[in-house]
Design a protein around this motif. Structure first.
Motif: not given
Length: 314
Positions: A187-207
């Motif tokens: 979604i942010f042009f990233l192909s990095d596992t750690i970054s992907g995990i953090l973005i999932f955490i960010a989405v879960f933080w919102a709900g």
């Protein structure tokens, strides 16, 4: 007393602007949450410090354009004038080369905010969200301009290809872990596992509901693209996943109401559709060397959100 009031007002204005800056990043994933935006910014910066700076500056520029232009404070504070700027800035920073690349990326983020405002005005009457359409159109036009303007240099990662010699390559194994986390990272042009995990955490933080739909959208894309015989390399890079995630979140979670009885099912169908539409748009753009970006997400979301004007239960 008067000085204290002025200081409080300035602090409040500064806090609102900082919050709007992070929300400009979070709105890329259809979420209005400053903490989510901050976590996503960390995810981008971990993958690339350079892209993290571009994302932050682009969001600031988008909000500044809104402030200077006299936009509605509510829209600015929600980050609605920042998210297209963020995506445009990142995309141009990745897909352009040359001396003027930084300038073009940041100037593009400013123009993206203006284009966002214009399209918001035109689409207000039909009550359909603009989503990331301004980012897509502006980025495509700037990248295409590189063929006629020497000052705009296209990156070597974007190579026009002749469709008459195109061959589908489905060889190789699929690493599900890569596909899972690259899907949301792209979604942010990233192909990095750690970054992907953090973005999932960010989405879960919102709900939790939003996080659940994000996981479901990615799983749908992985399964659909695999069973339709998609290229394994593209599946692992998450290039089918990110449009699916955005679409199911939009159709099933963000733009639904109690009247949309079949919203979860509509979101699943829309997410499935993003896979063949991504393949089609990518093929259509091959001769121009352009990426599909989030156009599949926009088209599939518009399809269902527009149909709800006639079929309100969808």
């Amino acid at each position: 007393m008067q000085n204290n009031k002025r200081n409080s007002l300035r602090e409040g204005t500064l806090f609102s602007f900082i919050s709007a800056t992070f929300k400009g990043i979070s709105q890329v994933v259809l979420i209005e949450n400053a903490i989510t935006g901050f976590i996503i910014l960390i995810a981008i910066t971990i993958s690339s410090y350079y892209l993290g700076m571009i994302a932050l500056l682009s969001s600031i520029i988008g909000n500044l354009v809104g402030k200077i232009g006299g936009a509605d404070e509510k829209s600015i504070n929600q980050g609605l004038l920042g998210y297209n700027s963020v995506l445009t800035g990142i995309a141009l920073a990745l897909f352009l080369n040359g001396t003027y690349m930084w300038f073009l990326a940041l100037a593009g983020s400013a123009v993206a905010a203006i284009l966002t405002a214009a399209i918001m005005h035109f689409m207000k009457k039909i009550e359909i969200p603009i989503l990331t359409f301004p980012f897509i159109i502006l980025t495509w036009f700037i990248l295409l301009a590189s063929y006629k303007l020497k000052g705009i240099k296209l990156s070597t990662t974007l190579v026009p290809q002749d469709l008459t010699h195109w061959e589908l390559n489905i060889a190789g194994e699929i690493n599900l872990l890569d596909g899972i986390f690259n899907g949301i990272g792209q979604i942010f042009f990233l192909s990095d596992t750690i970054s992907g995990i953090l973005i999932f955490i960010a989405v879960f933080w919102a709900g939790r509901r939003l996080g659940f739909y994000a996981i479901m959208g990615n799983a749908i894309a992985l399964l659909t693209s695999y069973f339709l015989g998609g290229e394994h390399n593209l599946i692992m890079l998450g290039l089918y996943g990110y449009n699916s995630i955005l679409t199911i979140v939009a159709v099933s979670a963000v733009f639904n109401s109690k009247h949309n009885r079949f919203a979860p099912l509509s979101g699943i169908i829309a997410a499935c559709l993003t896979v063949p539409i991504t393949a089609a748009i990518s093929t259509w753009l091959l001769p121009y060397g352009l990426p599909a970006l989030t156009m599949p997400f926009v088209l599939c979301s518009w399809l269902f959100l527009g149909s709800r004007r006639v079929l309100p239960k969808l």
